[in-house]
Enzyme design. Structure first.
Site, mmCIF file in Angstrom:
data_model
loop_
_atom_site.group_PDB
_atom_site.id
_atom_site.type_symbol
_atom_site.label_atom_id
_atom_site.label_comp_id
_atom_site.label_asym_id
_atom_site.label_seq_id
_atom_site.Cartn_x
_atom_site.Cartn_y
_atom_site.Cartn_z
ATOM 1 N N LYS A 1 37.685 25.846 26.086
ATOM 2 C CA LYS A 1 36.748 26.399 25.124
ATOM 3 C C LYS A 1 37.030 27.886 24.871
ATOM 4 O O LYS A 1 37.442 28.615 25.781
ATOM 5 C CB LYS A 1 35.307 26.253 25.633
ATOM 6 N N HIS B 1 37.912 12.660 18.754
ATOM 7 C CA HIS B 1 37.053 13.463 19.625
ATOM 8 C C HIS B 1 36.445 12.608 20.724
ATOM 9 O O HIS B 1 35.860 11.571 20.463
ATOM 10 C CB HIS B 1 35.948 14.087 18.759
#
Length: 372
Positions: free
Chosen positions: A169, A301
């Site tokens: 992230k 995803h």
């Protein structure tokens, strides 16, 4: 054998620790679970992620808006059922919670159809891979006390397990601070492992995204994921045009029409279509075929237990996103078994359907109001 019954419930599964990424902090995850049962009692399982608040909205859509369309239909009638569900919900849905409900039902129908055929889903869809599929290890979240040292240990553990690519992230910290995290990861994993970055819509405009990613490009970034808000297609296109790093996006996008806009605007080099968001297996396949016609790869995803089948049956699908434990994506706590990694690739299930089975005791523990 037609569908006799459709049941749904909402499971709220707490995370082991509060977890953060660029724009949000979450403490639990809400899942809508769906069962479609035929007249002989065979069940198909479907699911979707409903966020960290009000996940029951998708469950209500299954029960109150869509269930009557499915009962009495053959599970193989996925195209007809999908079209009817979409038209029935056009005022309430087209995106968001209702489309996720459509997705969960469609996934369950495909699971049941494959079970009736006695085949793993990827074989029913048309196998492209037959034993394993390529995967990357995903994580790198912002956790209290984790720091750069903890992040480095995380990514290196994945590389030791054989994964050829990892994702972390970015976007919660100033770009200069994230640059230190990215640099440390690149130095730790070496030059031959791909490093993907996920910004989770961190930046409000294209110039901010471009400035940040240009600062990081020296570390050989495989892609930058979701740099701007999902509906700001022009901004995404501007970012894609300005960077050497490929832009990947689409995990929150739905339907072929939404992805057609991304493609038309050249807003992404990789589409991250999520079958539990976009409209299920049926719509995912339409989107992947459209992307193939434009030479665009698809890297779906999360939800590896679902997407392993779609990547295995789709030539332009390049990766399955895989979480090595249930600390972040905790859906696996609701399952008796889950897809397994073997030397950095995912082993394809041999059981009919999706190859998963719900752990009913766990579902009961986390369910808001049970199956109905």
């Amino acid at each position: 054998m037609p569908v006799k019954e459709v049941l749904a419930c909402t499971a709220v599964v707490p995370l082991e620790a509060q977890t953060s990424f660029a724009t949000r902090t979450v403490s639990d995850r809400h899942y809508t679970l769906v069962k479609v049962r035929d007249e002989q009692g065979l069940e198909g399982i479907g699911f979707c992620y409903g966020g960290s608040r009000a996940g029951h909205l998708s469950t209500l859509a299954v029960r109150d808006l869509l269930r009557h369309i499915v009962v009495g239909r053959e599970p193989q009638e996925t195209e007809a059922v999908w079209d009817t569900m979409f038209r029935e919900s056009v005022l309430q849905g087209r995106r968001g919670s209702v489309m996720r409900a459509i997705s969960a039902i469609d996934i369950a129908l495909w699971d049941l159809a494959a079970k009736q055929a006695g085949l793993p889903l990827y074989r029913l869809l048309g196998a492209y891979h037959v034993e394993t599929v390529p995967a990357y290890a995903s994580g790198g979240y912002y956790l209290p006390g984790k720091g750069i040292e903890g992040l480095v240990e995380e990514v290196t553990s994945w590389v030791r397990s054989g994964f050829p690519a990892v994702k972390i992230k970015v976007g919660r910290l100033p770009p200069e601070e994230d640059a230190l995290r990215i640099k440390a990861c690149r130095e730790a994993i070496g030059p031959n492992v791909q490093l993907f970055l996920d910004a989770n819509n961190a930046w409000a405009d294209a110039p901010s995204a471009i400035r940040a990613v240009r600062m990081w490009e020296q570390y050989d970034i495989g892609w930058i994921e979701e740099p701007v808000m999902p509906d700001d297609i022009e901004a995404s296109a501007a970012v894609a045009a300005a960077l050497r790093t490929p832009v990947a996006t689409g995990e929150i996008e739905a339907t072929r029409w939404g992805f057609q806009e991304l493609i038309a605007h050249k807003a992404a080099s990789i589409l991250q279509t999520d079958a539990a968001v976009c409209g299920g297996v049926t719509e995912w396949r339409s989107i992947a075929a459209m992307a193939a016609g434009h030479s665009i790869p698809v890297a779906p995803h999360w939800f590896a237990d679902l997407h392993v089948h779609l990547v295995a049956s789709t030539p332009n699908a390049i990766w399955v996103e895989f979480f090595t434990d249930s600390k972040i994506l905790n859906f696996m706590r609701l399952l008796k078994r889950s897809v397994q990694a073997v030397n950095g690739r995912l082993a394809l299930p041999v059981e009919p359907g999706l190859g998963i089975e719900l752990e009913e005791a766990a579902v009961a523990r986390y369910s808001l109001d049970g199956w109905r």
